[in-house]
Design a protein around this motif. Structure first.
Motif, PDB file in Angstrom:
ATOM      1  N   TYR A 425      40.686 -18.818   4.802  1.00  0.00           N
ATOM      2  CA  TYR A 425      40.387 -18.163   3.539  1.00  0.00           C
ATOM      3  C   TYR A 425      39.654 -19.125   2.599  1.00  0.00           C
ATOM      4  CZ  TYR A 425      44.008 -15.092   5.410  1.00  0.00           C
ATOM      5  OH  TYR A 425      44.736 -14.264   6.214  1.00  0.00           O
ATOM      6  N   ASN A 426      38.682 -18.590   1.884  1.00  0.00           N
ATOM      7  CA  ASN A 426      37.939 -19.381   0.905  1.00  0.00           C
ATOM      8  C   ASN A 426      38.445 -19.077  -0.496  1.00  0.00           C
ATOM      9  OD1 ASN A 426      36.114 -20.656   2.753  1.00  0.00           O
ATOM     10  ND2 ASN A 426      35.031 -18.718   2.922  1.00  0.00           N
ATOM     11  N   VAL A 427      38.697 -20.118  -1.258  1.00  0.00           N
ATOM     12  CA  VAL A 427      39.149 -19.999  -2.634  1.00  0.00           C
ATOM     13  C   VAL A 427      38.167 -20.743  -3.529  1.00  0.00           C
ATOM     14  CG1 VAL A 427      41.011 -20.452  -4.270  1.00  0.00           C
ATOM     15  CG2 VAL A 427      41.549 -19.850  -1.898  1.00  0.00           C
ATOM     16  N   ASN A 428      37.681 -20.080  -4.580  1.00  0.00           N
ATOM     17  CA  ASN A 428      36.717 -20.679  -5.495  1.00  0.00           C
ATOM     18  C   ASN A 428      37.360 -20.934  -6.852  1.00  0.00           C
ATOM     19  OD1 ASN A 428      34.538 -20.401  -3.604  1.00  0.00           O
ATOM     20  ND2 ASN A 428      34.478 -18.234  -4.117  1.00  0.00           N
ATOM     21  N   TYR A 429      37.001 -22.061  -7.462  1.00  0.00           N
ATOM     22  CA  TYR A 429      37.517 -22.448  -8.763  1.00  0.00           C
ATOM     23  C   TYR A 429      36.327 -22.590  -9.716  1.00  0.00           C
ATOM     24  CZ  TYR A 429      41.656 -23.797  -6.043  1.00  0.00           C
ATOM     25  OH  TYR A 429      42.735 -23.797  -5.209  1.00  0.00           O
ATOM     26  N   THR A 430      36.382 -21.900 -10.852  1.00  0.00           N
ATOM     27  CA  THR A 430      35.291 -21.931 -11.818  1.00  0.00           C
ATOM     28  C   THR A 430      35.838 -22.213 -13.205  1.00  0.00           C
ATOM     29  OG1 THR A 430      33.973 -20.355 -10.538  1.00  0.00           O
ATOM     30  CG2 THR A 430      33.385 -20.632 -12.843  1.00  0.00           C
ATOM     31  N   VAL A 431      35.114 -23.053 -13.948  1.00  0.00           N
ATOM     32  CA  VAL A 431      35.474 -23.299 -15.341  1.00  0.00           C
ATOM     33  C   VAL A 431      34.185 -23.392 -16.149  1.00  0.00           C
ATOM     34  CG1 VAL A 431      35.531 -25.836 -15.167  1.00  0.00           C
ATOM     35  CG2 VAL A 431      36.938 -24.659 -16.881  1.00  0.00           C
ATOM     36  N   SER A 432      34.217 -22.857 -17.365  1.00  0.00           N
ATOM     37  CA  SER A 432      33.057 -22.872 -18.257  1.00  0.00           C
ATOM     38  C   SER A 432      33.404 -23.598 -19.542  1.00  0.00           C
ATOM     39  CB  SER A 432      32.617 -21.439 -18.590  1.00  0.00           C
ATOM     40  OG  SER A 432      32.287 -20.725 -17.427  1.00  0.00           O
ATOM     41  N   ASP A 433      32.417 -24.329 -20.079  1.00  0.00           N
ATOM     42  CA  ASP A 433      32.645 -24.996 -21.357  1.00  0.00           C
ATOM     43  C   ASP A 433      32.218 -24.099 -22.514  1.00  0.00           C
ATOM     44  OD1 ASP A 433      29.888 -25.164 -21.564  1.00  0.00           O
ATOM     45  OD2 ASP A 433      29.783 -27.295 -21.078  1.00  0.00           O
ATOM     46  N   SER A 434      32.336 -24.589 -23.729  1.00  0.00           N
ATOM     47  CA  SER A 434      32.066 -23.770 -24.912  1.00  0.00           C
ATOM     48  C   SER A 434      30.593 -23.428 -25.068  1.00  0.00           C
ATOM     49  CB  SER A 434      32.552 -24.489 -26.171  1.00  0.00           C
ATOM     50  OG  SER A 434      31.886 -25.739 -26.330  1.00  0.00           O
ATOM     51  N   LYS A 435      29.712 -24.131 -24.348  1.00  0.00           N
ATOM     52  CA  LYS A 435      28.277 -23.867 -24.418  1.00  0.00           C
ATOM     53  C   LYS A 435      27.797 -22.968 -23.285  1.00  0.00           C
ATOM     54  CE  LYS A 435      27.707 -26.584 -27.981  1.00  0.00           C
ATOM     55  NZ  LYS A 435      27.384 -26.043 -29.316  1.00  0.00           N
ATOM     56  N   GLY A 436      28.718 -22.558 -22.426  1.00  0.00           N
ATOM     57  CA  GLY A 436      28.344 -21.631 -21.363  1.00  0.00           C
ATOM     58  C   GLY A 436      28.020 -22.266 -20.029  1.00  0.00           C
ATOM     59  N   LEU A 437      28.049 -23.620 -19.952  1.00  0.00           N
ATOM     60  CA  LEU A 437      27.816 -24.254 -18.659  1.00  0.00           C
ATOM     61  C   LEU A 437      29.056 -24.122 -17.791  1.00  0.00           C
ATOM     62  CD1 LEU A 437      25.828 -27.567 -19.279  1.00  0.00           C
ATOM     63  CD2 LEU A 437      25.038 -25.475 -18.201  1.00  0.00           C
ATOM     64  N   SER A 438      28.837 -23.847 -16.511  1.00  0.00           N
ATOM     65  CA  SER A 438      29.951 -23.625 -15.595  1.00  0.00           C
ATOM     66  C   SER A 438      29.858 -24.543 -14.391  1.00  0.00           C
ATOM     67  CB  SER A 438      29.972 -22.174 -15.103  1.00  0.00           C
ATOM     68  OG  SER A 438      30.271 -21.301 -16.141  1.00  0.00           O
ATOM     69  N   THR A 439      31.010 -24.792 -13.823  1.00  0.00           N
ATOM     70  CA  THR A 439      31.105 -25.527 -12.565  1.00  0.00           C
ATOM     71  C   THR A 439      31.986 -24.721 -11.624  1.00  0.00           C
ATOM     72  OG1 THR A 439      30.858 -27.690 -13.620  1.00  0.00           O
ATOM     73  CG2 THR A 439      31.902 -27.646 -11.452  1.00  0.00           C
ATOM     74  N   THR A 440      31.568 -24.625 -10.371  1.00  0.00           N
ATOM     75  CA  THR A 440      32.351 -23.933  -9.359  1.00  0.00           C
ATOM     76  C   THR A 440      32.503 -24.835  -8.139  1.00  0.00           C
ATOM     77  OG1 THR A 440      31.586 -21.744 -10.074  1.00  0.00           O
ATOM     78  CG2 THR A 440      32.497 -21.899  -7.853  1.00  0.00           C
ATOM     79  N   VAL A 441      33.719 -24.971  -7.672  1.00  0.00           N
ATOM     80  CA  VAL A 441      33.975 -25.691  -6.422  1.00  0.00           C
ATOM     81  C   VAL A 441      34.821 -24.793  -5.530  1.00  0.00           C
ATOM     82  CG1 VAL A 441      33.781 -27.983  -7.445  1.00  0.00           C
ATOM     83  CG2 VAL A 441      36.007 -26.843  -7.382  1.00  0.00           C
ATOM     84  N   SER A 442      34.823 -25.079  -4.244  1.00  0.00           N
ATOM     85  CA  SER A 442      35.502 -24.212  -3.279  1.00  0.00           C
ATOM     86  C   SER A 442      36.415 -25.019  -2.373  1.00  0.00           C
ATOM     87  CB  SER A 442      34.471 -23.463  -2.427  1.00  0.00           C
ATOM     88  OG  SER A 442      33.623 -22.682  -3.234  1.00  0.00           O
ATOM     89  N   SER A 443      37.412 -24.344  -1.845  1.00  0.00           N
ATOM     90  CA  SER A 443      38.273 -24.954  -0.840  1.00  0.00           C
ATOM     91  C   SER A 443      38.523 -23.966   0.283  1.00  0.00           C
ATOM     92  CB  SER A 443      39.616 -25.381  -1.456  1.00  0.00           C
ATOM     93  OG  SER A 443      40.364 -24.261  -1.860  1.00  0.00           O
ATOM     94  N   LYS A 444      38.867 -24.493   1.444  1.00  0.00           N
ATOM     95  CA  LYS A 444      39.170 -23.678   2.625  1.00  0.00           C
ATOM     96  C   LYS A 444      40.664 -23.793   2.911  1.00  0.00           C
ATOM     97  CE  LYS A 444      37.963 -25.130   6.725  1.00  0.00           C
ATOM     98  NZ  LYS A 444      37.141 -25.483   7.897  1.00  0.00           N
ATOM     99  N   ILE A 445      41.332 -22.657   2.887  1.00  0.00           N
ATOM    100  CA  ILE A 445      42.768 -22.620   3.155  1.00  0.00           C
ATOM    101  C   ILE A 445      42.978 -21.984   4.523  1.00  0.00           C
ATOM    102  CG2 ILE A 445      45.027 -21.891   2.326  1.00  0.00           C
ATOM    103  CD1 ILE A 445      43.482 -23.771   0.429  1.00  0.00           C
ATOM    104  N   THR A 446      43.553 -22.739   5.435  1.00  0.00           N
ATOM    105  CA  THR A 446      43.805 -22.251   6.786  1.00  0.00           C
ATOM    106  C   THR A 446      45.291 -21.923   6.933  1.00  0.00           C
ATOM    107  OG1 THR A 446      42.036 -23.656   7.670  1.00  0.00           O
ATOM    108  CG2 THR A 446      43.601 -22.751   9.249  1.00  0.00           C
ATOM    109  N   VAL A 447      45.588 -20.659   7.172  1.00  0.00           N
ATOM    110  CA  VAL A 447      46.970 -20.218   7.400  1.00  0.00           C
ATOM    111  C   VAL A 447      47.202 -20.205   8.907  1.00  0.00           C
ATOM    112  CG1 VAL A 447      48.647 -18.369   7.068  1.00  0.00           C
ATOM    113  CG2 VAL A 447      46.936 -18.843   5.296  1.00  0.00           C
ATOM    114  N   ILE A 448      48.178 -20.976   9.348  1.00  0.00           N
ATOM    115  CA  ILE A 448      48.389 -21.209  10.782  1.00  0.00           C
ATOM    116  C   ILE A 448      49.672 -20.529  11.253  1.00  0.00           C
ATOM    117  CG2 ILE A 448      48.777 -22.976  12.541  1.00  0.00           C
ATOM    118  CD1 ILE A 448      47.211 -24.914  10.812  1.00  0.00           C
ATOM    119  N   ASP A 449      49.564 -19.876  12.372  1.00  0.00           N
ATOM    120  CA  ASP A 449      50.743 -19.338  13.055  1.00  0.00           C
ATOM    121  C   ASP A 449      51.221 -20.417  14.014  1.00  0.00           C
ATOM    122  OD1 ASP A 449      52.617 -18.078  14.585  1.00  0.00           O
ATOM    123  OD2 ASP A 449      51.445 -16.261  14.890  1.00  0.00           O
ATOM    124  N   SER A 450      52.372 -20.983  13.724  1.00  0.00           N
ATOM    125  CA  SER A 450      52.860 -22.116  14.524  1.00  0.00           C
ATOM    126  C   SER A 450      53.109 -21.738  15.977  1.00  0.00           C
ATOM    127  CB  SER A 450      54.149 -22.679  13.908  1.00  0.00           C
ATOM    128  OG  SER A 450      55.135 -21.656  13.819  1.00  0.00           O
TER     129      SER A 450
END
Length: 497
Positions: A425-450
């Motif tokens: 699964y892909n999860v994205n994180y976004t944050v914006s400052d007061s001037k409207g500039l944004s940053t987005t980073v992503s992570s990969k979450i692997t759910v494993i069946d043992s």
């Protein structure tokens, strides 16, 4: 506004719900990173802007003015910008292809499915490259949805979530900061537009995208049909950057004695100003001054020859409109279309290249300068968790900004992690400052069946067998032995996402 057909055919507000087995999120971001490889949109357009329409579906063959190497393609926005000095455009039109799949409307430029994401079409790739090249030189464009021909999204579906999901994909994919809703003909049905307005409101809450509403007009102003459209959008709290009137195709019966189309367009601007004041008071409980109402107006004329029922719109009339736009400080000027005025499209009413663009390019204000720096997100990493485990996406994640300080509590998360089901699964994180500039980073979450077996090159697998290889799950498509997942030319394995 009309469009040329192909010559070549060829989230609601942040939602977070956590159960014992799954977590889902929807984001709010002002500027998106984009997944269509079309560059990044500019957050701060000029306060007043000239943004002509460009028909991106038109097949351009004039040497040097098209994207592609096979004798034609979509318009080259960078070249048009270099030659006119115009930096901002409205790109026409994305439309429905008439069906809904997986909760989203199927779409394409001009209503052609081949001109959509996921199709390896040279013309579609040229559209994206053209926008990317424009953005690389400091320009930008809004994408226009609807138009006189074809089917608008809100005609295909009035399901708010379907509309929202479709817009969200396109806004994020193209990294748009502005869109245009071109509402004409049968697409002006009020109830359909109420559904669309609710979806667009969700879209604005999620992405911060600016919205222009483009509608027909008479010299006397908007008819009741267009007033109903203002009701649909304003009553549903959509923030309209401009109400863009199509100052064109009036018909001789609408003109005053001795009045030409240029003077009629001026009358349409002034008439609409009064109606905008009334509409905002009635539908948005907002009182606007004359200057505020004028600032919400966009005026789009049809340069050159439009039809046998209308006179050729001359440069002298364009000058009248631009002079009036300047005197009243309206928000936007535009025209249909730059294809005509650049002579990349045949039009009997255009006698020399850029004769209207030279006039309209004098309207507008500089873009808002900014030395603001983008915020930084820390602590986002790829993770592996077992089925049934608790997943807290914001655990250990922080955000900070040079100008605004700690922005951790403004981080918005989007993505779905179903901890009841093995997958990636892909999860994205976004944050914006007061001037409207944004940053987005992503992570990969692997759910494993043992209980899943690790791949072994010595074991025989049959269709349906699931293995784990290098942290990735694969399912066998047929009998196989010794064929490493993801390595064979005719891979017997498919990833499980």
């Amino acid at each position: 506004m009309k469009k040329n057909f192909l010559k070549k055919v060829i989230c609601t507000l942040l939602i977070a719900f956590v159960t014992l087995t799954s977590t889902s999120f929807i984001t709010k971001a002002a500027t998106n990173v984009g997944s269509y490889n079309a560059g990044i949109g500019i957050k701060n357009w000029p306060v007043q802007v000239n943004a002509p329409y460009v028909d991106m579906v038109g097949w351009v063959t004039k040497n040097g003015y098209y994207m592609g190497n096979d004798g034609g393609g979509p318009a080259n926005l960078k070249k048009l910008s270099d030659e006119t000095g115009i930096k901002y455009f409205n790109l026409a039109f994305i439309q429905s292809t008439g069906s809904v799949t997986n909760g989203k409307i199927n779409w394409g430029w001009g209503g052609y499915s081949v001109l959509s994401e996921g199709k390896n079409d040279s013309q579609y790739n040229g559209i994206k490259q053209s926008l990317k090249d424009l953005r690389a030189i400091g320009g930008d464009a809004a994408i226009s949805f609807g138009g006189a021909g074809g089917t608008a999204f809100w005609q295909t579906s009035q399901d708010v979530n379907v509309l929202y999901n479709t817009y969200l994909d396109i806004v994020n994919g193209y990294a748009l900061t502005r869109i245009d809703l071109d509402v004409e003909g049968g697409a002006q049905n009020k109830q359909s537009n109420i559904a669309n307005a609710k979806a667009v409101k969700m879209l604005q809450d999620t992405t911060g995208v600016e919205v222009t509403l483009t509608v027909p007009v008479l010299p006397s102003g908007l008819t009741q049909t267009q007033i109903d459209l203002l009701d649909a959008y304003l009553s549903n709290n959509v923030t309209l950057k401009y109400i863009n009137i199509m100052a064109m195709c009036y018909g001789s019966g609408t003109l005053l004695p001795g009045e030409n189309y240029g003077a009629a367009s001026i009358r349409a601007i002034d008439s609409t100003k009064n109606q905008i004041k009334e509409a905002y008071q009635k539908f948005a409980n907002t009182t606007l001054s004359d200057s505020e109402a004028y600032s919400k107006i966009g005026a789009t004329v049809s340069v050159g020859y439009e039809s046998s029922s209308d006179p050729i719109f001359t440069p002298a009339w364009s000058q009248l409109v631009v002079d009036h736009a300047k005197s009243k400080n309206i928000g936007m000027t535009s025209y249909w279309s730059l294809n005509r005025d650049s002579q990349i499209e045949n039009n009997q009413g255009i006698t020399s290249q850029y004769e209207h663009s030279k006039i309209f390019s004098k309207f507008g204000s500089p873009a808002i300068p900014s030395d603001n720096t983008a915020p930084v997100i820390s602590g986002v990493t790829d993770k592996q968790i077992n089925i049934g485990a608790t997943f807290s996406p914001l655990a250990g994640v922080t955000a900070s900004d040079k100008e605004d300080g700690d922005l951790t509590n403004k981080i918005i998360v989007t993505g779905l992690v179903d901890t009841s089901k093995a997958g990636i699964y892909n999860v994205n994180y976004t944050v914006s400052d007061s001037k409207g500039l944004s940053t987005t980073v992503s992570s990969k979450i692997t759910v494993i069946d043992s209980s899943i077996q690790t791949y072994s090159p010595n074991k025989v697998y049959v269709a349906g067998d699931i293995v784990l290889y290098n942290g990735v799950m694969y399912k066998a498509k047929w009998w196989t032995q010794g064929e490493t997942p993801g390595a064979a030319q005719w891979d017997p394995w498919e990833k499980i996402n």
